[in-house]
Design an enzyme around this catalytic site. Structure first.
Site, PDB file in Angstrom:
ATOM      1  N   ASP A 178       0.844  -1.197   0.000  1.00 37.10           N
ATOM      2  CA  ASP A 178       0.000   0.000   0.000  1.00 37.10           C
ATOM      3  C   ASP A 178       0.879   1.248   0.000  1.00 37.10           C
ATOM      4  O   ASP A 178       1.396   1.658   1.040  1.00 37.10           O
ATOM      5  CB  ASP A 178      -0.901  -0.026   1.246  1.00 37.10           C
ATOM      6  CG  ASP A 178      -1.777   1.222   1.356  1.00 37.10           C
ATOM      7  OD1 ASP A 178      -1.801   2.027   0.403  1.00 37.10           O
ATOM      8  OD2 ASP A 178      -2.421   1.394   2.412  1.00 37.10           O
ATOM      9  N   GLU A 227      31.996   8.511   3.226  1.00 33.33           N
ATOM     10  CA  GLU A 227      32.648   8.440   4.541  1.00 33.33           C
ATOM     11  C   GLU A 227      31.619   8.877   5.579  1.00 33.33           C
ATOM     12  O   GLU A 227      31.515  10.057   5.910  1.00 33.33           O
ATOM     13  CB  GLU A 227      33.870   9.360   4.595  1.00 33.33           C
ATOM     14  CG  GLU A 227      34.933   9.054   3.546  1.00 33.33           C
ATOM     15  CD  GLU A 227      36.026  10.120   3.497  1.00 33.33           C
ATOM     16  OE1 GLU A 227      36.179  10.874   4.487  1.00 33.33           O
ATOM     17  OE2 GLU A 227      36.715  10.209   2.468  1.00 33.33           O
ATOM     18  N   GLU A 237      29.954   9.249   9.169  1.00 32.33           N
ATOM     19  CA  GLU A 237      30.264   9.293  10.601  1.00 32.33           C
ATOM     20  C   GLU A 237      28.982   9.094  11.413  1.00 32.33           C
ATOM     21  O   GLU A 237      27.885   9.394  10.941  1.00 32.33           O
ATOM     22  CB  GLU A 237      30.910  10.640  10.946  1.00 32.33           C
ATOM     23  CG  GLU A 237      32.239  10.854  10.242  1.00 32.33           C
ATOM     24  CD  GLU A 237      32.738  12.291  10.294  1.00 32.33           C
ATOM     25  OE1 GLU A 237      33.942  12.507  10.058  1.00 32.33           O
ATOM     26  OE2 GLU A 237      31.920  13.209  10.548  1.00 32.33           O
ATOM     27  N   GLU A 297      36.497   8.934  15.699  1.00 32.14           N
ATOM     28  CA  GLU A 297      36.553  10.268  15.119  1.00 32.14           C
ATOM     29  C   GLU A 297      36.942  11.300  16.189  1.00 32.14           C
ATOM     30  O   GLU A 297      37.284  10.963  17.314  1.00 32.14           O
ATOM     31  CB  GLU A 297      35.209  10.621  14.456  1.00 32.14           C
ATOM     32  CG  GLU A 297      35.216  10.451  12.939  1.00 32.14           C
ATOM     33  CD  GLU A 297      36.161  11.412  12.241  1.00 32.14           C
ATOM     34  OE1 GLU A 297      36.524  12.462  12.829  1.00 32.14           O
ATOM     35  OE2 GLU A 297      36.560  11.125  11.095  1.00 32.14           O
ATOM     36  N   GLU A 305      33.808   6.421  12.611  1.00 35.97           N
ATOM     37  CA  GLU A 305      33.711   6.395  11.150  1.00 35.97           C
ATOM     38  C   GLU A 305      34.153   5.029  10.655  1.00 35.97           C
ATOM     39  O   GLU A 305      35.136   4.471  11.143  1.00 35.97           O
ATOM     40  CB  GLU A 305      34.589   7.480  10.526  1.00 35.97           C
ATOM     41  CG  GLU A 305      34.516   7.524   9.001  1.00 35.97           C
ATOM     42  CD  GLU A 305      35.354   8.644   8.390  1.00 35.97           C
ATOM     43  OE1 GLU A 305      36.087   8.361   7.434  1.00 35.97           O
ATOM     44  OE2 GLU A 305      35.279   9.788   8.886  1.00 35.97           O
ATOM     45  N   HIS A 335      31.269  12.803   3.931  1.00 34.00           N
ATOM     46  CA  HIS A 335      32.049  13.245   2.775  1.00 34.00           C
ATOM     47  C   HIS A 335      31.824  12.259   1.631  1.00 34.00           C
ATOM     48  O   HIS A 335      31.851  11.043   1.835  1.00 34.00           O
ATOM     49  CB  HIS A 335      33.536  13.296   3.119  1.00 34.00           C
ATOM     50  CG  HIS A 335      33.865  14.246   4.231  1.00 34.00           C
ATOM     51  ND1 HIS A 335      35.087  14.268   4.867  1.00 34.00           N
ATOM     52  CD2 HIS A 335      33.122  15.206   4.827  1.00 34.00           C
ATOM     53  CE1 HIS A 335      35.086  15.202   5.787  1.00 34.00           C
ATOM     54  NE2 HIS A 335      33.899  15.785   5.794  1.00 34.00           N
ATOM     55  N   ARG A 343      41.448  21.477   3.771  1.00 38.66           N
ATOM     56  CA  ARG A 343      40.261  20.807   4.310  1.00 38.66           C
ATOM     57  C   ARG A 343      39.184  21.786   4.804  1.00 38.66           C
ATOM     58  O   ARG A 343      38.128  21.359   5.251  1.00 38.66           O
ATOM     59  CB  ARG A 343      40.657  19.849   5.438  1.00 38.66           C
ATOM     60  CG  ARG A 343      41.391  18.620   4.922  1.00 38.66           C
ATOM     61  CD  ARG A 343      41.846  17.706   6.041  1.00 38.66           C
ATOM     62  NE  ARG A 343      42.631  16.596   5.507  1.00 38.66           N
ATOM     63  CZ  ARG A 343      42.135  15.413   5.157  1.00 38.66           C
ATOM     64  NH1 ARG A 343      40.850  15.182   5.303  1.00 38.66           N
ATOM     65  NH2 ARG A 343      42.911  14.458   4.680  1.00 38.66           N
ATOM     66  N   GLU A 346      35.918  15.291  -3.859  1.00 39.02           N
ATOM     67  CA  GLU A 346      35.280  15.033  -2.565  1.00 39.02           C
ATOM     68  C   GLU A 346      34.414  16.228  -2.164  1.00 39.02           C
ATOM     69  O   GLU A 346      34.922  17.330  -1.952  1.00 39.02           O
ATOM     70  CB  GLU A 346      36.354  14.791  -1.497  1.00 39.02           C
ATOM     71  CG  GLU A 346      35.783  14.566  -0.104  1.00 39.02           C
ATOM     72  CD  GLU A 346      36.851  14.521   0.978  1.00 39.02           C
ATOM     73  OE1 GLU A 346      36.718  13.727   1.919  1.00 39.02           O
ATOM     74  OE2 GLU A 346      37.827  15.307   0.890  1.00 39.02           O
ATOM     75  N   ARG A 398      32.355  17.797   0.736  1.00 38.10           N
ATOM     76  CA  ARG A 398      32.459  17.602   2.182  1.00 38.10           C
ATOM     77  C   ARG A 398      31.246  18.071   2.977  1.00 38.10           C
ATOM     78  O   ARG A 398      31.176  17.873   4.182  1.00 38.10           O
ATOM     79  CB  ARG A 398      33.710  18.317   2.699  1.00 38.10           C
ATOM     80  CG  ARG A 398      34.998  17.759   2.109  1.00 38.10           C
ATOM     81  CD  ARG A 398      36.210  18.619   2.418  1.00 38.10           C
ATOM     82  NE  ARG A 398      36.511  18.712   3.826  1.00 38.10           N
ATOM     83  CZ  ARG A 398      37.168  17.797   4.526  1.00 38.10           C
ATOM     84  NH1 ARG A 398      37.592  16.688   3.936  1.00 38.10           N
ATOM     85  NH2 ARG A 398      37.415  17.979   5.811  1.00 38.10           N
TER      86      ARG A 398
END
Length: 443
Positions: free
Chosen positions: A52, A131, A133, A188, A195, A244, A315, A332, A334
């Site tokens: 349904d 990645e 976490e 982490e 992670e 990420h 970063r 990547e 982030r």
């Protein structure tokens, strides 16, 4: 692994599998399932199991409720955490209408549509390495989650400081039994934060893996008396949880992001893909960061990227290009967090990147300095914009980005936006504990 209908039927009979969960995901990223007994497996693999759809938020109205589950046979797997007698297996399913057409509100179908566009443009694979976490919290006497971790560990620490190490190890072993290749597992930055990284896969399989990963983490944490959460920012004052997302495009078996002669070893297509992401990342935010709470993570000071910039090393930038080159060259992003619907997240990321390639977009200059250390005037002078600051802003940005709306499709976009507006309105009108603590005595 590839399976035929006959192989699945045989395994169910020979391996004492009593229940099969036919899994699918709603538009808000919640895993759903219809459980059947072993006697129904032939019907299931022949696409004859009905459910349904009007009971699933954002699916269909009550007057058009019948929908069918078409299992992806290659997704067949036995849950290793269930009993050895009377085993439980699963099949991940696509949702179809009674007339045999794919249901436009199925997030898996949304991703399949964009993957088909990539194929039409000559790309034969879109590989993704997530990645994700998460936090592990203790539970109280009633089994309800607390925000206590009993954990003094930090980045890459191990037991006895890392009290979640045993559970993390169990999760890794269970996932490997289900066919995952675990590349890394570690504590982490924040207390209670973990992670587990698994090997990249083609995008549809990667999204399936993320949903399986979240189920395994939550199930095994609960088994060990803990509560696992993928909430982006469960505790004020410490790092939140991100997801990420590493992406690469292939043509003829070769990574098109790599060019040995290109600046930083990157191709024109890689730069255009980056530019496409930056052009649409605000419109994507309500998908990649879907909760009111998501925007408590996207603030300066906790390693979460909130400024629109790219870098091959920095970063603090929203988009980073990891050092590996050749077949491992990747982009990547982030900003996404693990509360997102991975099918929709990967769909909008790919659509944005392809748009950049189609239009031949060029990204702004690389930012190598720490953006978090810049003041507002410096960021403005360098043309560094910010992500939306709230779910309300993100919804408005989504409504203003036609490419992202078209990628989601009219049905998903309308229902998703309606649901998120309700969520924001509920938050906006709710009185928080912070307000009571701040005002109830003084005023």
């Amino acid at each position: 692994m590839s399976y035929t209908k006959e192989e699945i039927i045989r395994r169910v009979k020979e391996e004492d599998i009593e229940f099969i969960r036919l899994q699918f995901t709603d538009i808000f990223g919640q895993l759903k399932n219809v459980a059947i007994t072993a006697s129904q497996i032939e019907k299931a693999v022949n696409n004859q199991i009905m459910f349904d759809g009007s009971s699933i938020e954002g699916f269909v109205r009550i007057d058009e409720s019948d929908q069918y589950l078409y299992p992806d046979l290659d997704s067949f797997a036995v849950f290793p955490w269930r009993p050895s007698h009377g085993k439980v297996a699963r099949l991940i399913c696509d949702v179809y209408n009674p007339d045999g057409t794919p249901f436009v509100g199925d997030p898996r179908y949304v991703l399949k549509r964009v993957l088909q566009k990539a194929k039409d443009m000559g790309y034969d694979a879109f590989n993704v390495g997530p990645e994700a976490e998460f936090f592990l919290f203790q539970t109280d006497d009633e089994g309800k989650p607390t925000i206590k971790t009993n954990d003094e560990a930090g980045y890459f620490d191990l037991g006895p400081l890392d009290h979640g190490e045993g559970t993390r190890r169990e999760i890794c072993m269970a996932l490997e039994q289900m066919g995952f290749e675990i590349e890394a597992s570690h504590h982490e930055v924040a207390q209670g934060q973990h992670e587990i990284d698994f090997k990249y896969a083609e995008a549809l399989h990667a999204a399936d893996n993320i949903m399986t990963f979240k189920l395994a983490v939550k199930t095994l944490a609960q088994k060990n008396g803990l509560h696992a959460t993928f909430m982006p920012k469960p505790i004020f004052g410490i790092n939140g949880s991100g997801m990420h997302t590493n992406m690469s495009l292939f043509r003829g078996g070769k990574n098109v992001f790599y060019d040995a002669e290109g600046e930083k070893g990157l191709s024109h297509e890689a730069y255009s893909f980056i530019a496409g992401l930056l052009a649409h990342v605000k419109g994507m935010a309500a998908v990649t960061n879907p909760l009111v709470n998501s925007y408590k993570r996207l603030v300066p000071g906790y390693e979460a990227p909130c400024y629109l910039a790219w870098s091959a090393s920095n970063r603090s930038a929203l988009i980073r290009i990891p050092a590996a080159r050749g077949q491992s060259t990747r982009v990547e992003l982030r900003s996404p967090d693990p509360a997102c619907n991975p099918y929709l997240e990967l769909a909008v990321c790919l659509a944005a990147g392809l748009d950049g390639i189609e239009k031949g977009l060029t990204p702004p200059a690389e930012v190598t300095e720490n953006i978090f250390a810049m003041d507002q005037a410096t960021r403005k002078a360098k043309g560094i914009d910010s992500l939306p600051g709230s779910l309300e802003e993100a919804i408005a940005a989504l409504e203003g980005d036609q490419l992202i709306l078209d990628t989601l499709g009219e049905h998903v976009a309308a229902n998703y936006i309606e649901g998120k507006k309700k969520e924001w309105d509920e938050f906006r009108t709710r009185v928080s504990s912070w307000e009571r603590e701040k005002y109830i005595i003084n005023y």
